[in-house]
Scaffold this motif. Sequence first.
Motif, PDB file in Angstrom:
ATOM      1  N   ILE A   1      44.083  82.455  53.988  1.00 48.41           N
ATOM      2  CA  ILE A   1      43.237  81.343  53.569  1.00 48.41           C
ATOM      3  C   ILE A   1      42.739  81.615  52.154  1.00 48.41           C
ATOM      4  CG2 ILE A   1      41.145  80.015  54.035  1.00 48.41           C
ATOM      5  CD1 ILE A   1      41.413  80.863  56.976  1.00 48.41           C
ATOM      6  N   ASN A   2      42.928  80.657  51.276  1.00 45.54           N
ATOM      7  CA  ASN A   2      42.441  80.773  49.905  1.00 45.54           C
ATOM      8  C   ASN A   2      41.258  79.827  49.703  1.00 45.54           C
ATOM      9  OD1 ASN A   2      44.464  82.631  49.177  1.00 45.54           O
ATOM     10  ND2 ASN A   2      45.908  80.976  48.747  1.00 45.54           N
ATOM     11  N   TYR A   3      40.341  80.238  48.850  1.00 45.41           N
ATOM     12  CA  TYR A   3      39.148  79.448  48.536  1.00 45.41           C
ATOM     13  C   TYR A   3      39.174  79.117  47.049  1.00 45.41           C
ATOM     14  CZ  TYR A   3      37.690  80.985  53.131  1.00 45.41           C
ATOM     15  OH  TYR A   3      37.640  81.222  54.478  1.00 45.41           O
ATOM     16  N   VAL A   4      39.168  77.820  46.755  1.00 49.89           N
ATOM     17  CA  VAL A   4      39.219  77.372  45.369  1.00 49.89           C
ATOM     18  C   VAL A   4      38.164  76.297  45.152  1.00 49.89           C
ATOM     19  CG1 VAL A   4      41.662  77.926  45.067  1.00 49.89           C
ATOM     20  CG2 VAL A   4      41.016  75.673  45.890  1.00 49.89           C
ATOM     21  N   GLN A   5      37.720  76.164  43.915  1.00 49.22           N
ATOM     22  CA  GLN A   5      36.709  75.149  43.618  1.00 49.22           C
ATOM     23  C   GLN A   5      37.312  73.745  43.719  1.00 49.22           C
ATOM     24  OE1 GLN A   5      35.511  77.262  39.962  1.00 49.22           O
ATOM     25  NE2 GLN A   5      33.395  76.987  40.643  1.00 49.22           N
ATOM     26  N   LEU A   6      36.487  72.838  44.224  1.00 49.00           N
ATOM     27  CA  LEU A   6      36.912  71.449  44.411  1.00 49.00           C
ATOM     28  C   LEU A   6      37.409  70.843  43.101  1.00 49.00           C
ATOM     29  CD1 LEU A   6      37.005  68.850  46.210  1.00 49.00           C
ATOM     30  CD2 LEU A   6      34.665  68.408  45.405  1.00 49.00           C
ATOM     31  N   SER A   7      38.525  70.122  43.208  1.00 55.27           N
ATOM     32  CA  SER A   7      39.126  69.446  42.066  1.00 55.27           C
ATOM     33  C   SER A   7      39.591  68.062  42.513  1.00 55.27           C
ATOM     34  CB  SER A   7      40.317  70.266  41.553  1.00 55.27           C
ATOM     35  OG  SER A   7      41.018  69.583  40.536  1.00 55.27           O
ATOM     36  N   PRO A   8      39.746  67.119  41.581  1.00 54.92           N
ATOM     37  CA  PRO A   8      40.215  65.779  41.977  1.00 54.92           C
ATOM     38  C   PRO A   8      41.524  65.778  42.771  1.00 54.92           C
ATOM     39  CG  PRO A   8      39.275  65.671  39.789  1.00 54.92           C
ATOM     40  CD  PRO A   8      39.300  67.131  40.162  1.00 54.92           C
ATOM     41  N   HIS A   9      42.387  66.775  42.554  1.00 52.68           N
ATOM     42  CA  HIS A   9      43.636  66.745  43.322  1.00 52.68           C
ATOM     43  C   HIS A   9      43.433  67.127  44.794  1.00 52.68           C
ATOM     44  CE1 HIS A   9      44.113  71.039  41.650  1.00 52.68           C
ATOM     45  NE2 HIS A   9      44.035  71.213  42.947  1.00 52.68           N
ATOM     46  N   HIS A  10      42.200  67.480  45.169  1.00 59.70           N
ATOM     47  CA  HIS A  10      41.871  67.705  46.573  1.00 59.70           C
ATOM     48  C   HIS A  10      41.271  66.468  47.243  1.00 59.70           C
ATOM     49  CE1 HIS A  10      41.180  71.971  44.920  1.00 59.70           C
ATOM     50  NE2 HIS A  10      42.280  72.047  45.648  1.00 59.70           N
ATOM     51  N   PHE A  11      40.970  65.432  46.474  1.00 56.08           N
ATOM     52  CA  PHE A  11      40.160  64.325  46.994  1.00 56.08           C
ATOM     53  C   PHE A  11      40.745  63.667  48.237  1.00 56.08           C
ATOM     54  CE2 PHE A  11      37.425  62.947  43.077  1.00 56.08           C
ATOM     55  CZ  PHE A  11      36.888  64.212  43.020  1.00 56.08           C
ATOM     56  N   ASP A  12      42.022  63.315  48.215  1.00 56.39           N
ATOM     57  CA  ASP A  12      42.620  62.619  49.360  1.00 56.39           C
ATOM     58  C   ASP A  12      42.506  63.466  50.627  1.00 56.39           C
ATOM     59  OD1 ASP A  12      43.277  60.454  47.810  1.00 56.39           O
ATOM     60  OD2 ASP A  12      45.399  60.976  47.599  1.00 56.39           O
ATOM     61  N   ALA A  13      42.732  64.769  50.492  1.00 57.81           N
ATOM     62  CA  ALA A  13      42.675  65.657  51.643  1.00 57.81           C
ATOM     63  C   ALA A  13      41.244  65.812  52.151  1.00 57.81           C
ATOM     64  CB  ALA A  13      43.259  67.024  51.278  1.00 57.81           C
ATOM     65  N   VAL A  14      40.279  65.907  51.239  1.00 62.64           N
ATOM     66  CA  VAL A  14      38.872  66.030  51.624  1.00 62.64           C
ATOM     67  C   VAL A  14      38.413  64.767  52.354  1.00 62.64           C
ATOM     68  CG1 VAL A  14      36.505  66.113  50.718  1.00 62.64           C
ATOM     69  CG2 VAL A  14      38.237  67.695  49.847  1.00 62.64           C
ATOM     70  N   ILE A  15      38.788  63.608  51.847  1.00 67.28           N
ATOM     71  CA  ILE A  15      38.419  62.347  52.496  1.00 67.28           C
ATOM     72  C   ILE A  15      39.027  62.265  53.892  1.00 67.28           C
ATOM     73  CG2 ILE A  15      38.716  59.837  52.394  1.00 67.28           C
ATOM     74  CD1 ILE A  15      38.592  60.146  49.289  1.00 67.28           C
TER      75      ILE A  15
END
Length: 208
Positions: free
Chosen positions: A3-17
């Motif tokens: 498991i990797n931990y990275v800071q939130l970025s716009p390219h994560h938005f669809d997955a976060v939603i």
Amino acid sequence: MSINYVQLSPHHFDAVIALGNQVHGDNYLDENSLTGLYQCSWSNNINASWVAVLTADELHKLNVSSLRNTPDGYLIGFRLTIASNQWMPDKWCSPLQWDVPREHVCYFKCNTVDAELRGRGVGSRLLKKSIVTSKQQGALAGVAHIWLASPGNSALSYFKACGGKLVKEHTNRWQQYSIEDSYDCPVCGVLCQCTAAEMILKFNQLAQ
């Protein structure tokens, strides 16, 4: 499991939603609301929000959704944190009881982990990451509204275990979102009546 931990970025938005609405109910997040939260995560060129992603070789172990694929990996969790200088307390907050100057308190908006991967420390790790970056922004503590209707009241147990202290309970905390934003609570349905526990986590009281 990698498991990797990275800071939130716009390219994560669809997955976060996708994950947020799956766990918390339809219309919990959309592109506009998440964009606003992301912008408020920043202070002093530091981002306080984080995501957890799983590498491709581990995906066969999960019931995966293509909506949660990102350039960094398959999204399994996220922590949305608003910087201390990017928000103001509302009627659901009790700053006089925090014992920390309001201007040095960040807001822990949301911590969400895939149901299949809970109990592995993902939520705690995301919180610790946000605490580190929030401290770099100048925060001395963080406030959260904990969902008391979470399965087994796990959200309260988790936040207490991380050092959170109860400030006050608030009934119908999210009802306005049902009325104004068509939020569909997974417990109450179309009109949320859930109670939130306002909690504060003071960073100087945490074990180093």
